[in-house]
Scaffold this active site. Structure first.
Site, short mmCIF file in Angstrom:
data_model
loop_
_atom_site.label_atom_id
_atom_site.label_comp_id
_atom_site.label_asym_id
_atom_site.label_seq_id
_atom_site.Cartn_x
_atom_site.Cartn_y
_atom_site.Cartn_z
N GLY A 1 61.57 -41.03 30.55
CA GLY A 1 61.12 -41.61 29.29
C GLY A 1 60.34 -42.87 29.55
O GLY A 1 60.39 -43.43 30.65
N CYS B 1 64.49 -39.86 36.61
CA CYS B 1 63.65 -41.01 36.33
C CYS B 1 64.35 -41.99 35.37
O CYS B 1 65.33 -42.60 35.76
CB CYS B 1 62.29 -40.54 35.82
SG CYS B 1 61.05 -41.84 35.99
N TYR B 2 63.89 -42.10 34.12
CA TYR B 2 64.63 -42.99 33.19
C TYR B 2 66.09 -42.54 33.09
O TYR B 2 67.00 -43.36 33.01
CB TYR B 2 63.98 -42.96 31.80
CG TYR B 2 64.66 -43.88 30.82
CD1 TYR B 2 64.33 -45.23 30.76
CD2 TYR B 2 65.66 -43.41 29.97
CE1 TYR B 2 64.97 -46.08 29.88
CE2 TYR B 2 66.31 -44.26 29.08
CZ TYR B 2 65.96 -45.60 29.04
OH TYR B 2 66.61 -46.44 28.18
N LYS C 1 56.11 -19.72 24.63
CA LYS C 1 55.04 -18.73 24.50
C LYS C 1 55.16 -17.59 25.53
O LYS C 1 55.02 -16.42 25.20
CB LYS C 1 53.69 -19.43 24.68
CG LYS C 1 52.50 -18.57 24.36
CD LYS C 1 52.22 -18.62 22.89
CE LYS C 1 51.00 -17.83 22.50
NZ LYS C 1 50.74 -17.96 21.08
N HIS D 1 60.27 -36.73 39.45
CA HIS D 1 60.27 -35.64 38.47
C HIS D 1 60.25 -34.29 39.18
O HIS D 1 59.17 -33.82 39.58
CB HIS D 1 59.04 -35.75 37.55
CG HIS D 1 59.14 -36.87 36.59
ND1 HIS D 1 59.76 -36.75 35.36
CD2 HIS D 1 58.72 -38.16 36.66
CE1 HIS D 1 59.71 -37.90 34.72
NE2 HIS D 1 59.08 -38.77 35.50
N GLU E 1 60.51 -31.45 37.88
CA GLU E 1 60.01 -30.38 37.02
C GLU E 1 58.50 -30.20 37.10
O GLU E 1 57.97 -29.21 36.65
CB GLU E 1 60.41 -30.63 35.54
CG GLU E 1 59.88 -31.91 34.92
CD GLU E 1 60.73 -33.12 35.26
OE1 GLU E 1 61.57 -33.02 36.17
OE2 GLU E 1 60.53 -34.18 34.64
N ASP F 1 52.05 -14.07 18.55
CA ASP F 1 53.31 -14.46 17.90
C ASP F 1 53.64 -13.58 16.70
O ASP F 1 54.76 -13.07 16.59
CB ASP F 1 53.25 -15.93 17.45
CG ASP F 1 52.92 -16.85 18.60
OD1 ASP F 1 53.08 -16.42 19.75
OD2 ASP F 1 52.50 -17.99 18.34
#
Ligand code: XMP
Length: 524
Positions: free
Chosen positions: A63, A90-91, A380, A181, A183, A238
């Site tokens: 964050g 991280c944060y 998605k 990070h 990710e 969708d």
């Protein structure tokens, strides 16, 4: 407290969001491991929420705040008493240290942004299984503050030049904290770290599309009972997947409304209606409202005015047809999980309206209908996987996005039937070229825009005075940012020749090489 999305009794992982730009990527990495997770903003997670959610593990996201600042975000202290594995990123790492008795200090030459290399500590850690095979791992850092003292019980398992506590853990409590990070793409071995984390938390990886399909069908039946549902079908991924899923769940209780506003691509209306009505046996109303839309758009050239007219008419038309369906109590919408996260995000303040998006928002209240949103747990690519699971052809599932206002926003200036016809033909040739060269799936979105200028050309021995068009093709992840696709000169030359030869009305072809930002993907 925010709403818990999952209706299932799967093991759940809770991601507490502190506002990082990449929190959604954490969820993506976990879903790829067949683990069900939800993102909730830190200020909506309280003790009651935790008791109801019952996470099997918790991740504290990164964050933009500084834990040193007064009033900076904190997770509820109950999180650390749940007796489940926790990973702070991280944060999330810094807040974990601060709350558990360590210390965080401001930068002073220790900030790190971008690529860094972490080397291992002396001891092995289950979280790092498969890491450090090459002595060091590339990671992505983005921090100003740093941990200057780790909390009691924690040990160091990895360091980087500017982060002596890059990886720490209290293995007795299953608490893990990383400064980088894992990710993001730039931490190449990051997915492995998440895999190890969910393994040591005991997740079984039972979040599969087959399981989802069965559960979603049961949930729809339970919600809808014997009532009727209306679904707006656009032919996009969708709404197509939502309609197919609803059809499987409730069969004839579903009626789809396909609004043909005259701004569709070549053969599109016929393809959508044939596919759903004839091949899938859905009850589809083909609302032919071409005259209405083109009539009201006649003479209009301002982009926002065009969009507003289309949005208003779309709602009116949809409502007209929906009113004819006796006893309808539900309206189906293809809301996806990123839309759900967006609407609860604590950092997502009102942003500037760049373009008025056209959708059927507000309709359910206006018509007194309840909502069915069978895709609201999915990203998605999960929607695409579900579509495949439901047997929809790849030609539908892999389609580029197509905007609600259709060709209207690819026809800057006044819309005329002549221009629309030329545009449809040119677009069909362009997409055919892209498919023939095997590029369709590499490109996020491609289309032709017809420009409001005529230019002089020469064909054979004669002078021409026809329209110019622009080809657009972009790569993107989510449409928020985009880059132009680097076609070869041969491809561009061949495509221009084909369009000019095959499409009467166009004598000049240009290629749009604007990225987003500063451009947008569509021309209006
Ligand atoms: P822009 O032009 O804003 O487009 O960069 C980003 C993505 O959104 C699509 N788009 C729309 N989709 N209704 C939609 O359903 C709209 O009004 C609309 N406007 C733009 C666009 O095609 C691109 O994929």
């Amino acid at each position: 407290m925010t709403e818990i999305v999952s209706p299932t009794d799967h093991d759940r992982l809770l991601i507490i969001d502190f506002g990082s730009q990449v929190t959604q990527l954490i969820a993506r990495r976990l879903r790829e491991l067949n683990v069900f997770c939800e993102i909730h903003p830190f200020n909506s997670v309280d003790d009651a929420f935790l008791a109801e959610f019952k996470p099997k593990a918790v991740i504290l996201s990164g964050g933009p705040s500084s834990v040193i600042d007064d009033g900076s975000p904190r997770p509820p202290s109950k999180v650390f008493e749940l007796d489940v594995p926790i990973l702070g990123i991280c944060y999330g790492q810094q807040v974990m240290m601060e709350v558990l008795g360590g210390k965080v200090e401001r930068g002073h030459g220790t900030a790190e942004f971008g690529r860094a290399y972490v080397t291992p500590g002396a001891e092995k850690l289950a979280l790092l299984e498969g890491w450090f095979e090459d002595d060091r791992e590339q990671v992505w850092m983005s921090h100003g503050d740093h941990v200057s003292r780790i909390a009691p019980g924690f040990e160091v398992f990895g360091t980087s030049p500017n982060a002596p506590f890059a990886i720490t853990a209290d293995t007795s409590r299953n608490f893990y904290a990383v400064q980088f990070h894992p990710e993001v793409h730039h931490t190449p071995n990051g997915a492995k770290l998440y895999e190890n984390f969910v393994k040591l938390a005991g997740f079984e990886g039972d979040w599969t599309m087959r399981a989802y399909r069965e559960e979603a069908v049961a949930a729809i039946r339970e919600q809808v009972g014997d009532k009727k549902v209306i679904c707006g079908l656009s032919g996009g991924v969708d709404s197509s997947v939502a309609a197919a899923l609803l059809h499987e769940a409730i069969g004839d209780q579903l009626t789809c409304v396909f609004v043909d506003h005259g701004l569709l691509r070549k053969n599109e209306a016929q393809e959508v209606v044939t596919m759903f009505r004839d091949h899938m046996n859905l009850h589809v109303i083909h609302a032919d409202e071409v005259e209405l839309f083109l009539g009201e758009l006649d003479g209009q050239s301002d982009p926002e005015t065009k969009r507003k007219i289309i949005g208003r008419l779309f709602i009116d038309v949809f409502q007209k047809y929906a009113n004819e369906i006796e006893g309808a109590e539900f309206l189906a919408q293809g809301t996806l999980y990123p839309d759900v996260i967006e609407s609860v995000s604590f950092s997502g303040g009102p942003s500037v309206t760049i373009k008025s998006h056209h959708n059927v928002g507000g309709l359910p209240e206006k018509m007194g209908l309840k909502l069915v949103e069978p895709l609201r747990e999915l990203f998605k690519d999960e929607v695409r996987a579900l579509g495949r699971e439901l047997g929809l052809p790849d030609s539908f599932i892999g389609r580029h996005p197509f905007p609600g206002p259709g060709l209207a926003i690819r026809c800057p200036g006044e819309i005329t039937r002549e221009k629309l016809e030329i545009l449809r033909e040119a677009d069909a040739v362009y997409i055919d070229q892209i498919r023939k060269h095997g590029l369709y799936d590499e490109i996020w979105q491609a289309f032709v825009a017809i420009l409001p200028v005529r230019t002089v050309g020469v064909m054979g021995d004669g002078r021409t005075y026809d329209f110019a068009c622009a080809l657009r093709a972009v790569t993107s992840v989510d449409g928020m940012t985009a880059d132009y696709y680097p076609f070869s000169h041969e491809f561009l030359g061949e495509t221009a020749t084909r369009i000019i030869n095959e499409v009467p009305g166009i004598n000049r072809v240009t290629y749009d090489i604007t990225s987003k930002p500063p451009g947008t993907i569509e021309w209006e």
